[in-house]
Design a protein around this motif. Structure first.
Motif, PDB file in Angstrom:
ATOM      1  N   VAL A   1       4.588 -10.972  11.259  1.00 25.77           N
ATOM      2  CA  VAL A   1       3.534 -10.019  11.599  1.00 25.77           C
ATOM      3  C   VAL A   1       3.724  -8.785  10.713  1.00 25.77           C
ATOM      4  CG1 VAL A   1       2.480  -8.621  13.392  1.00 25.77           C
ATOM      5  CG2 VAL A   1       3.472 -10.862  13.962  1.00 25.77           C
ATOM      6  N   LEU A   2       2.792  -8.578   9.798  1.00 27.80           N
ATOM      7  CA  LEU A   2       2.868  -7.443   8.883  1.00 27.80           C
ATOM      8  C   LEU A   2       2.310  -6.189   9.562  1.00 27.80           C
ATOM      9  CD1 LEU A   2       1.683  -9.198   5.605  1.00 27.80           C
ATOM     10  CD2 LEU A   2       4.008  -8.539   6.219  1.00 27.80           C
ATOM     11  N   PRO A   3       2.661  -5.012   9.043  1.00 30.10           N
ATOM     12  CA  PRO A   3       2.148  -3.769   9.638  1.00 30.10           C
ATOM     13  C   PRO A   3       0.618  -3.716   9.622  1.00 30.10           C
ATOM     14  CG  PRO A   3       3.951  -3.312   8.121  1.00 30.10           C
ATOM     15  CD  PRO A   3       3.620  -4.761   7.953  1.00 30.10           C
ATOM     16  N   ARG A   4       0.062  -2.938  10.541  1.00 30.93           N
ATOM     17  CA  ARG A   4      -1.387  -2.826  10.654  1.00 30.93           C
ATOM     18  C   ARG A   4      -2.014  -2.284   9.370  1.00 30.93           C
ATOM     19  NH1 ARG A   4      -5.099   1.009  11.727  1.00 30.93           N
ATOM     20  NH2 ARG A   4      -6.993   0.369  12.846  1.00 30.93           N
ATOM     21  N   SER A   5      -1.294  -1.404   8.669  1.00 28.26           N
ATOM     22  CA  SER A   5      -1.849  -0.839   7.442  1.00 28.26           C
ATOM     23  C   SER A   5      -2.135  -1.918   6.407  1.00 28.26           C
ATOM     24  CB  SER A   5      -0.882   0.198   6.866  1.00 28.26           C
ATOM     25  OG  SER A   5       0.373  -0.400   6.568  1.00 28.26           O
ATOM     26  N   LEU A   6      -1.317  -2.981   6.383  1.00 27.90           N
ATOM     27  CA  LEU A   6      -1.549  -4.071   5.431  1.00 27.90           C
ATOM     28  C   LEU A   6      -2.709  -4.956   5.864  1.00 27.90           C
ATOM     29  CD1 LEU A   6       2.126  -5.090   4.577  1.00 27.90           C
ATOM     30  CD2 LEU A   6       0.588  -3.612   3.289  1.00 27.90           C
ATOM     31  N   ARG A   7      -2.948  -5.035   7.175  1.00 28.65           N
ATOM     32  CA  ARG A   7      -4.104  -5.806   7.630  1.00 28.65           C
ATOM     33  C   ARG A   7      -5.396  -5.053   7.346  1.00 28.65           C
ATOM     34  NH1 ARG A   7      -0.541  -6.477  12.053  1.00 28.65           N
ATOM     35  NH2 ARG A   7      -1.813  -5.144  13.421  1.00 28.65           N
ATOM     36  N   VAL A   8      -5.349  -3.708   7.412  1.00 29.61           N
ATOM     37  CA  VAL A   8      -6.530  -2.905   7.091  1.00 29.61           C
ATOM     38  C   VAL A   8      -6.773  -2.876   5.588  1.00 29.61           C
ATOM     39  CG1 VAL A   8      -7.518  -0.582   7.203  1.00 29.61           C
ATOM     40  CG2 VAL A   8      -6.241  -1.489   9.161  1.00 29.61           C
ATOM     41  N   HIS A   9      -5.688  -2.763   4.808  1.00 27.15           N
ATOM     42  CA  HIS A   9      -5.779  -2.724   3.340  1.00 27.15           C
ATOM     43  C   HIS A   9      -4.908  -3.849   2.768  1.00 27.15           C
ATOM     44  CE1 HIS A   9      -7.853   1.106   3.540  1.00 27.15           C
ATOM     45  NE2 HIS A   9      -6.874   1.610   4.261  1.00 27.15           N
ATOM     46  N   PRO A  10      -5.401  -5.079   2.773  1.00 23.89           N
ATOM     47  CA  PRO A  10      -4.568  -6.207   2.296  1.00 23.89           C
ATOM     48  C   PRO A  10      -4.172  -6.074   0.841  1.00 23.89           C
ATOM     49  CG  PRO A  10      -6.870  -6.881   2.629  1.00 23.89           C
ATOM     50  CD  PRO A  10      -6.742  -5.515   3.217  1.00 23.89           C
ATOM     51  N   ASP A  11      -4.897  -5.293   0.026  1.00 25.62           N
ATOM     52  CA  ASP A  11      -4.528  -5.141  -1.384  1.00 25.62           C
ATOM     53  C   ASP A  11      -3.222  -4.390  -1.558  1.00 25.62           C
ATOM     54  OD1 ASP A  11      -6.766  -6.484  -2.140  1.00 25.62           O
ATOM     55  OD2 ASP A  11      -7.965  -4.703  -2.552  1.00 25.62           O
ATOM     56  N   LEU A  12      -2.720  -3.729  -0.507  1.00 28.42           N
ATOM     57  CA  LEU A  12      -1.435  -3.028  -0.606  1.00 28.42           C
ATOM     58  C   LEU A  12      -0.259  -4.002  -0.611  1.00 28.42           C
ATOM     59  CD1 LEU A  12      -1.950   0.069   1.711  1.00 28.42           C
ATOM     60  CD2 LEU A  12      -2.069  -0.040  -0.769  1.00 28.42           C
ATOM     61  N   LEU A  13      -0.492  -5.260  -0.280  1.00 28.52           N
ATOM     62  CA  LEU A  13       0.549  -6.289  -0.367  1.00 28.52           C
ATOM     63  C   LEU A  13       0.376  -7.010  -1.694  1.00 28.52           C
ATOM     64  CD1 LEU A  13       2.891  -7.779   1.075  1.00 28.52           C
ATOM     65  CD2 LEU A  13       1.192  -9.411   1.899  1.00 28.52           C
ATOM     66  N   VAL A  14       1.225  -6.674  -2.678  1.00 29.25           N
ATOM     67  CA  VAL A  14       1.147  -7.290  -4.004  1.00 29.25           C
ATOM     68  C   VAL A  14       2.235  -8.353  -4.088  1.00 29.25           C
ATOM     69  CG1 VAL A  14       0.164  -5.261  -5.095  1.00 29.25           C
ATOM     70  CG2 VAL A  14       2.630  -5.487  -4.991  1.00 29.25           C
ATOM     71  N   GLU A  15       1.943  -9.433  -4.763  1.00 28.59           N
ATOM     72  CA  GLU A  15       2.913 -10.517  -4.872  1.00 28.59           C
ATOM     73  C   GLU A  15       2.740 -11.251  -6.179  1.00 28.59           C
ATOM     74  OE1 GLU A  15       0.802 -14.116  -2.480  1.00 28.59           O
ATOM     75  OE2 GLU A  15       1.627 -12.504  -1.238  1.00 28.59           O
ATOM     76  N   ARG A  16       3.772 -11.989  -6.564  1.00 24.53           N
ATOM     77  CA  ARG A  16       3.731 -12.823  -7.754  1.00 24.53           C
ATOM     78  C   ARG A  16       4.642 -14.024  -7.537  1.00 24.53           C
ATOM     79  NH1 ARG A  16       7.513 -11.454 -12.751  1.00 24.53           N
ATOM     80  NH2 ARG A  16       7.389 -13.711 -12.714  1.00 24.53           N
ATOM     81  N   GLY A  17       4.306 -15.092  -8.201  1.00 21.71           N
ATOM     82  CA  GLY A  17       5.083 -16.306  -8.048  1.00 21.71           C
ATOM     83  C   GLY A  17       6.287 -16.341  -8.978  1.00 21.71           C
ATOM     84  N   LEU A  18       7.368 -16.942  -8.508  1.00 19.08           N
ATOM     85  CA  LEU A  18       8.560 -17.215  -9.320  1.00 19.08           C
ATOM     86  C   LEU A  18       8.596 -18.729  -9.512  1.00 19.08           C
ATOM     87  CD1 LEU A  18      11.037 -14.835  -7.460  1.00 19.08           C
ATOM     88  CD2 LEU A  18       9.871 -14.408  -9.623  1.00 19.08           C
ATOM     89  N   SER A  19       7.867 -19.190 -10.532  1.00 19.71           N
ATOM     90  CA  SER A  19       7.606 -20.621 -10.686  1.00 19.71           C
ATOM     91  C   SER A  19       8.874 -21.416 -10.888  1.00 19.71           C
ATOM     92  CB  SER A  19       6.647 -20.840 -11.865  1.00 19.71           C
ATOM     93  OG  SER A  19       7.171 -20.276 -13.061  1.00 19.71           O
TER      94      SER A  19
END
Length: 615
Positions: free
Chosen positions: A272-290
């Protein structure tokens, strides 16, 4: 994140020109005036929503861009922490005793041989700084381990169910992250096959614990997580996120996890991520480590976004109030000219004060964002400073030697040699600058691709680093290296040459007239044009006791404390990585002298196009 404030409702009683009810004033104004008022209120509400939304989007984009930059740094640090152990299993597996013990299998070997391999793995594991280094036979039973003398020893444990064992045995390399079934401690496993007489007789694996990496993430105050291919978080700066699932686990996944015991004894409740990330999902940045099948993510702090939205609300509210005040001012202008002038002056002052407040809040926001970026950079610089310091030690030592030598040459008036020393110093300074540039770019790896390298220059640079050592030993040096260009990394070629020349100098210790000859001649390597560099000395020659194991790790004839026996093993690995060949043999005895030793370094040539001077 603050909850967005709702627009203020229009007052029910304007109280502008006496105690008249609002409905009476609407009748006085007429239908057209009421419609204009409603349109004005609707426009104000729409402007409020658009302006605040735009400010939030701009803030989210800025924070996410900065988060992506920091995420690259974290990804590179994770890759470096894992890959520095990449060669450990394959190098340790070259020991003949390791291969013999794996081939014999569990329970079929001499206890003395088991003890010897146990202590060898213990020494290598301690030197490398890994958690556990252990050997399994072809059936997956552990026959030797670095933790042989601990209560949680792996000896006798069957790891045949682990994917890294099967992948290393069948495909040549195994990688796996999971919780240890013996220690109940999570770690990353790298495995390599053990070969004997051309067949795979076992698997050597190393376990790496990444707790120090997580501790470093916590000091940076960033919310970082790493999830496996199933979406299970196994590394995180937030301990409450660990081993939670980012998405539901299917039946096949649960069966696989149970069979491999990847997270033995652990449940995987939803993350369960913080509410701020559910309101602004673009604040969660990710990248794959292939390479590993992992995903690394960074949850950016939403506080700057909340600040930007609050600033926008305040600024817009002030502007709307200003617009309302101007409207009132215009309406009263006909009737009260004197009040108009006073009101205008007051509004001008209010306008200036409001502008200053908006500018001040905007400047505070920019300063806060700059401090956050600087803090993140300083934290990451602290994590890599130790590695950079280690890389700078060798050129600093060489700079000191060259500077002392230059001072002596100046006292002797040998200006030409001083100039040559200064050229070497400048080259070392350039090299140090190249190393220090890693503080600005953390993503660069230490090894480089093959490139054209002038062989005479590489030899001279290696000799310059050893100049003082060779002179103190009174070595007679002969160098005959024609102009040739090889395909290699310049720094790593210099490392190989320094190892060979230092070995030759060590071999001549105790010889009355020590001599070292460095020559180069054309050769063939796998039907390609090559050059063979020969480093010969007049020492006692190769020790028959270690002749066949000369390039094995930790094999040395030097007294205790003067070497670990890794120089030739590393030089061979580097040479083979760039398509070269490194051999050793005894020299030819002349006039009753020692036979000496000869090291043959064969390197592939590369064609370099030159400008045509007649063009």
């Amino acid at each position: 994140m603050r909850r967005r404030n709702a627009p203020a409702s229009p007052p029910t009683d304007l109280h502008l020109a006496g105690p008249f009810p609002f409905t009476a004033r609407v009748r006085a104004v007429g239908t057209g005036g009421a419609l204009a008022l409603l349109l004005a209120v609707a426009g104000a509400v729409g402007m409020w929503v658009l302006a605040v939304g735009h400010a939030e989007r701009r803030a989210v984009e800025a924070v996410a861009a900065d988060a992506r930059h920091r995420l690259e740094i974290y990804a590179n640090n994770l890759d470096s922490a894992v890959e520095r152990f990449d060669y450990l299993p394959s190098v340790a597996a070259r020991d003949p005793a390791v291969a013999a013990l794996a081939a014999a299998g569990f329970g079929h070997t001499d206890p003395a041989e088991v003890d010897r391999v146990n202590r060898y793995l213990e020494a290598v594991n301690a030197s490398a700084g890994s958690a556990v280094l252990y050997l399994m036979d072809a059936e997956g039973r552990t026959v030797a381990s670095s933790n042989w003398n601990r209560p949680d020893s792996y000896l006798g444990v069957d790891f045949s169910y682990r994917p890294y064992f099967k992948d290393a045995r069948d495909q040549g390399v195994g990688r796996f992250y999971g919780v240890g079934t013996v220690t109940r401690l999570p770690g990353y496993f790298i495995a390599a096959p053990v070969e004997r007489d051309g067949r795979r007789v076992g698997v050597l694996a190393v376990k790496i614990v990444l707790d120090a990496l997580e501790d470093g993430w916590r000091t940076s105050h960033d919310a970082v997580l790493v999830a496996d291919r199933f979406g299970i978080v196994f590394l995180s700066s937030n301990p409450e996120w660990k081993f939670r699932a980012r998405r539901p686990l299917g039946p096949d996944t649960v069966t696989y996890l149970n069979e491999t015991r990847e997270y033995v004894g652990l449940d995987h409740p939803p993350l369960v991520l913080p509410r701020s990330l559910r309101v602004h999902p673009d604040l969660l940045v990710e990248r794959g480590l292939s390479r590993y099948g992992w995903t690394i993510a960074l949850a950016a702090d939403a506080h700057p976004v909340a600040q930007a939205a609050a600033t926008a609300r305040i600024g817009l509210a002030l502007l709307l109030l200003l617009a309302l005040a101007i409207g009132l001012y215009v309406r009263q202008r006909v009737k009260r000219l004197r009040e108009q002038r006073l009101a205008k002056a007051a509004l001008d002052r209010a306008y200036l004060d409001l502008e200053r407040q908006v500018e001040a809040r905007t400047a505070d926001l920019r300063d806060a964002q700059a401090e956050l970026v600087q803090a993140a950079k300083l934290a990451m610089i602290g994590q890599v400073a130790a590695g950079v310091t280690h890389e700078l030690n060798q050129p600093l030592t060489a700079l000191r030697a060259l500077a002392d030598n230059a001072r002596l040459l100046l006292d002797q008036g040998r200006q030409a040699e001083v100039s040559q020393n200064l050229v070497h110093i400048a080259g070392l300074v350039d090299r140090m600058a190249k190393i220090s540039s890693q503080l600005r770019n953390f993503s660069r790896r230490s090894e480089g691709p093959a490139q054209p390298v002038a062989l005479p220059g590489a030899v001279q640079e290696a000799l310059a680093l050893l100049d003082r050592r060779l002179k103190e030993a009174r070595v007679q040096l002969t160098v005959d290296v024609p102009e040739m260009t090889v395909a290699f990394d310049p720094v790593r070629l210099q490392q190989v040459l320094v190892n060979l020349i230092r070995n030759a100098e060590d071999a001549t210790a105790g010889v009355a007239e020590p001599r070292i000859a460095i020559t180069a001649a054309p050769a063939q390597l796998d039907q390609r044009a090559a050059v063979r560099v020969t480093v010969a000395d007049n020492g006692p020659g190769l020790d028959p006791a270690v002749r066949d194991r000369l390039f094995d790790p930790f094999v040395t004839t030097k007294p205790g404390g003067q070497g670990l026996g890794l120089g030739l093993a590393i030089s061979l690995a580097i040479t083979q990585e760039y398509g070269g060949q490194l051999e050793a043999r005894d020299g030819d005895a002349r006039d009753g002298e020692n036979t000496g030793a000869v090291f043959l370094l064969t390197l592939p040539l590369i064609s370099v196009e030159h400008d045509d001077p007649t063009a």
